[in-house]
Structures are given as structure tokens and as C-alpha cells.
Design a protein around this motif. Sequence first.
Motif, PDB file in Angstrom:
ATOM      1  N   HIS A 153       0.843  -1.277  -0.126  1.00 29.22           N
ATOM      2  CA  HIS A 153      -0.089  -0.001  -0.095  1.00 29.22           C
ATOM      3  C   HIS A 153       0.794   1.166   0.226  1.00 29.22           C
ATOM      4  O   HIS A 153       1.901   1.396   0.798  1.00 29.22           O
ATOM      5  CB  HIS A 153      -0.990   0.062   1.083  1.00 29.22           C
ATOM      6  CG  HIS A 153      -1.752   1.133   1.309  1.00 29.22           C
ATOM      7  ND1 HIS A 153      -3.139   1.032   0.930  1.00 29.22           N
ATOM      8  CD2 HIS A 153      -1.746   2.411   1.391  1.00 29.22           C
ATOM      9  CE1 HIS A 153      -3.842   2.036   1.116  1.00 29.22           C
ATOM     10  NE2 HIS A 153      -3.097   2.884   1.395  1.00 29.22           N
ATOM     11  N   HIS A 205       0.672   5.332  -0.097  1.00 29.84           N
ATOM     12  CA  HIS A 205      -0.114   6.694   0.107  1.00 29.84           C
ATOM     13  C   HIS A 205       0.397   7.747  -0.773  1.00 29.84           C
ATOM     14  O   HIS A 205       1.394   8.518  -0.761  1.00 29.84           O
ATOM     15  CB  HIS A 205       0.039   7.245   1.512  1.00 29.84           C
ATOM     16  CG  HIS A 205      -0.088   6.381   2.625  1.00 29.84           C
ATOM     17  ND1 HIS A 205      -1.547   5.414   2.574  1.00 29.84           N
ATOM     18  CD2 HIS A 205       0.600   5.759   3.849  1.00 29.84           C
ATOM     19  CE1 HIS A 205      -1.284   4.681   3.594  1.00 29.84           C
ATOM     20  NE2 HIS A 205      -0.273   4.810   4.236  1.00 29.84           N
ATOM     21  N   CYS A 219      -4.417   6.454  -2.908  1.00 23.86           N
ATOM     22  CA  CYS A 219      -3.490   5.205  -2.464  1.00 23.86           C
ATOM     23  C   CYS A 219      -3.119   4.438  -3.734  1.00 23.86           C
ATOM     24  O   CYS A 219      -4.359   4.227  -4.528  1.00 23.86           O
ATOM     25  CB  CYS A 219      -4.473   4.397  -1.469  1.00 23.86           C
ATOM     26  SG  CYS A 219      -4.823   5.392  -0.193  1.00 23.86           S
TER      27      CYS A 219
HETATM   28 NI    NI Z   1      -3.234   5.112   1.721  1.00 22.91          NI
END
Ligand code: NI
Length: 140
Positions: free
Chosen positions: A92, A94, A100
Amino acid sequence: MASDLIRFSVAMPEDLLETFDEYVARRGVNANRSEVIRDLVRDALVDELWDKPGVEVAGTITMMYDHHTSDLTHKLDEVQHDFCNEVISTMHVHLDHHNCLEVVALKGDAQKIRMISDRLLGIKGVKEGRLTITSTGRYL
Ligand code: NI
């Protein structure tokens, strides 16, 4: 465990071959016709694996979404937990305040992997996404 290389000749129209050679050149200094043709054949065979039940593939789902979208991250998590035997790893990132990037690596039955991808990418709020599959190496 590479098998022996077999030479065979291929006939194709001259203009197609010229275009192909330009493509080979764009692949870099180490690329040559044979190597690029082998890659293309493997790609075609991997694509074919899709429709064969019981064939194991590896794949990645890349998706981008706004994590502020109501309940979205929870729904994405739910699907991944439902298929924790297939989901190997998730990365993941950001990207900015809103967006995302998530990359999910999977391994398992080809049709099941496609179904998981459809479930994830079909969740409202996923802005963009795609599934890429590759062979686990067992069939090529
Ligand atoms: Ni995120």
C-alpha cells in the motif's frame, strides 16, 4: 531447467519484419529476434491459461483509489481476508492526501484469481485497476 533450443524458420511479410525489428531494438541492446519471439509466445500461452480450470497462475492486481471514499478500504480488506489463501502480499502506497496505490500479489487457480480481481476492482470508489497474470513457471 531450460530445455534445448530448437531452431526453426519463420516466414513473414517484409514490412511486418521491419516493424518487428524496430520493436526488438526498443527492447534494448541485449534483445534479439529469438528472445523477443520467445517472450511473445510465452505471453500468448499465459493468456491462454485463463480459460483452463485448475491451472495455477500468479498475478498482481494494481489499483488506485481515494481512501476517503466511504467504507472502501474496509470492503477491500474484507475481500482480501476472504481469499487469504490466494492473496500472498499487499503493498500500500499513500500517493497523496487522497489517493492510495495498492498492489496485491496473488497465486492460485486462474479462474479464482480473475474472480477475486473482479470483486476488488468492482468495488465502488476504485478509480483505476488492472489484473496482470503470469505463469508460475510450471507450464512454460
Ligand atoms: Ni493510503
